[in-house]
Design an enzyme around this catalytic site. Structure first.
Site, PDB file in Angstrom:
ATOM      1  N   GLU A 177       0.800  -1.228   0.000  1.00 10.38           N
ATOM      2  CA  GLU A 177       0.000   0.000   0.000  1.00 10.38           C
ATOM      3  C   GLU A 177       0.835   1.282   0.000  1.00 10.38           C
ATOM      4  OE1 GLU A 177      -3.208   0.230   2.780  1.00 10.38           O
ATOM      5  OE2 GLU A 177      -3.931  -1.790   2.353  1.00 10.38           O
ATOM      6  N   GLU A 378      -5.295  -8.506   0.859  1.00 15.02           N
ATOM      7  CA  GLU A 378      -5.922  -8.168   2.143  1.00 15.02           C
ATOM      8  C   GLU A 378      -7.400  -7.916   1.909  1.00 15.02           C
ATOM      9  OE1 GLU A 378      -4.384  -4.921   4.499  1.00 15.02           O
ATOM     10  OE2 GLU A 378      -2.304  -5.490   4.097  1.00 15.02           O
TER      11      GLU A 378
END
Length: 476
Positions: A177, A378
């Site tokens: 991320e 995720e």
């Protein structure tokens, strides 16, 4: 039933979901070193150690010193994964544990810890998916990702880790991320290192992506047999109204949250922006073509983290965001609007599983043949889990969440589905354990396994048993 229909109280049938899982599809759990390992005094300091020591930064005043003590309890945690029947474990190598100063040789104690953990995973036939950077920059790299030199240091770190663990890791994720690092860490100040630079944070985009490209090159040079990819969080973005102003700001947010991180990796260029927005992106204008060549390395897979869609309106907001209060947001030309038509997680995030399919479809439509196989690296939700008097933890909301998102993913990539054509290879539930949830401290529980943060005792929740039944019933 629509994937966004509010689930009924009845527990989703694990056998029904199991029969939807394609053969060879990987299902695992995910964690991050800074959130579970603890033992921070046995490693170099990270920016999160320093950030959590500053008063008011972490909502409950907690820090990284113990978290879940996975450093001492890794064998117990791997045994839990084995009981679950997980195919794979996505974890992160702690950069400060392995290279405390961000320079030089790897630390023997850090090597020993990851050797022991990887041995444990091998003994239980659990495939290691290793993330090289999950937000824990060594504190001694003082300028962090604002400094181009950090990208070079990260490339060197990847080379050392790749050479040392080449034969032990089945898949490598360079960065986790980068969007969150830039937006929350450098633009809004919610996360470490706590900078509030707004659009002046954009150099961290380029430096992280350059670090990614250098890391891919280093891993290839180390001849690692494992697959190599990157992970980013993607959120489908919609305008709050049909007004031109809201539409423009939704386009701006889509660029800064999604496209500015994925386009260079997959297409080799930063996205085109409307002329009226171009001044905001001056830090990325004229990026060196050699850098872009380095960033756009061939990948074996792309990791997609999905949690929620985003709704955007023009004009400054109040400073409230889904990740916490950020006064810096009042300096932005847009604000995020609550999405009230969906149920919410404990974090207040909308539960909208059909938008996972939207995210996959947008990736296919934007990147076409440049999009490699995809893993959902995720997906998960926090809820206010309560321990019953008999010690059990019933979490039906999490069961419904996991069931709905897995079904939405399978439906989306099925022939004729919204994301037909995406080669979806796996799904990682966030998270194995209740953990230290960054600026939220211990106030949000995402785990399949409950952790008592006083005693550190682990207790599998009802969602753990449900997923165990799913995995046991699937076709191999």
């Amino acid at each position: 039933m629509s994937p966004d229909t509010v689930p009924s109280p009845k527990k989703p049938d694990p056998n029904s979901l199991a029969h939807s899982i394609p053969p060879g599809f990987v299902i695992g759990t995910a964690t991050a070193a800074a959130q579970i390992e603890g033992a921070s005094t046995a490693a170099g300091r990270s920016v999160w150690d320093d950030f959590s020591a500053q008063p008011g930064r972490i909502i409950d005043g907690s820090d990284t010193s113990v978290t879940c003590d996975h450093y001492s309890r890794y064998a117990e945690d791997v045994a839990l994964m084995s009981t679950l029947g997980a195919d794979a474990y996505r974890f992160s190598f702690a950069w400060p544990r392995l290279q405390p100063s961000g320079l030089g040789a790897l630390d023997p104690a850090g090597i020993d810890f990851y050797d022991r953990m990887l041995d444990e995973l091998a003994e239980h036939a659990i495939s290691p998916f290793a993330t090289l950077y999950h937000w824990d920059t060594p504190a001694e790299l003082e300028a962090g990702w604002l400094d181009r030199d950090t990208a070079l240091r990260f490339g060197e770190f990847a080379s050392l880790v790749g050479e040392r663990f080449a034969d032990r890791v089945d898949a490598w994720i360079t960065l986790n991320e980068p969007a969150t690092v830039t937006l929350n860490g450098y633009a809004l100040g919610i996360h470490a290192p706590g900078e509030t630079l707004l659009f002046d944070a954009l150099p961290t985009v380029h430096h992280q992506l350059l670090g990614h490209g250098l890391a891919v090159q280093a891993l290839r040079a180390a001849s690692v047999p494992g697959r190599i990819g990157i992970t980013n969080v993607h959120s489908p973005v919609r305008a709050a109204t049909d007004s031109p102003e809201d539409a423009a700001m939704a386009q701006l947010f889509d660029i800064v949250h999604n496209r500015v991180f994925a386009d260079p990796v997959l297409l080799g260029s930063y996205p085109d922006v409307p002329d009226e927005l171009a001044p905001l992106f001056g830090a990325l204008g004229g990026a060196d073509s050699r850098d872009l060549d380095t960033i756009c390395q061939p990948l074996d897979f792309y990791g997609l983290n999905y949690y929620m869609p985003t709704r955007v309106a023009a004009g400054a907001g109040t400073g409230a965001s889904p990740d916490g209060t950020a006064e810096a947001m009042t300096g932005l030309p847009f604000h995020l609007v609550d999405i009230d038509e969906y149920p919410r997680t404990g974090f207040g995030w909308p539960i909208a599983p059909k938008h996972l399919g939207t995210a996959l479809a947008e990736m296919r439509d934007r990147y076409g043949a440049a999009l490699p196989p995809v893993y959902i690296t995720e997906n998960g939700a926090s809820f206010a889990d309560e321990v019953a008097p008999n010690g059990t933890i019933n979490d039906p909301e999490r069961i419904a969440y996991l069931d709905a998102h897995l079904r939405a993913a399978f439906d989306a990539v099925a022939p004729g589905g919204a994301a037909d054509g995406v080669d979806l290879r796996g799904y990682f539930a966030w998270s194995l354990l209740d953990n230290w949830e960054w600026a939220a401290g211990f106030t949000q529980r995402f785990g399949l396994v409950h952790v008592d943060f006083d005693t550190l005792e682990r207790t599998p929740k009802a969602s753990f048993e449900w997923l165990r039944q799913v995995l046991a019933a699937r076709q191999r």
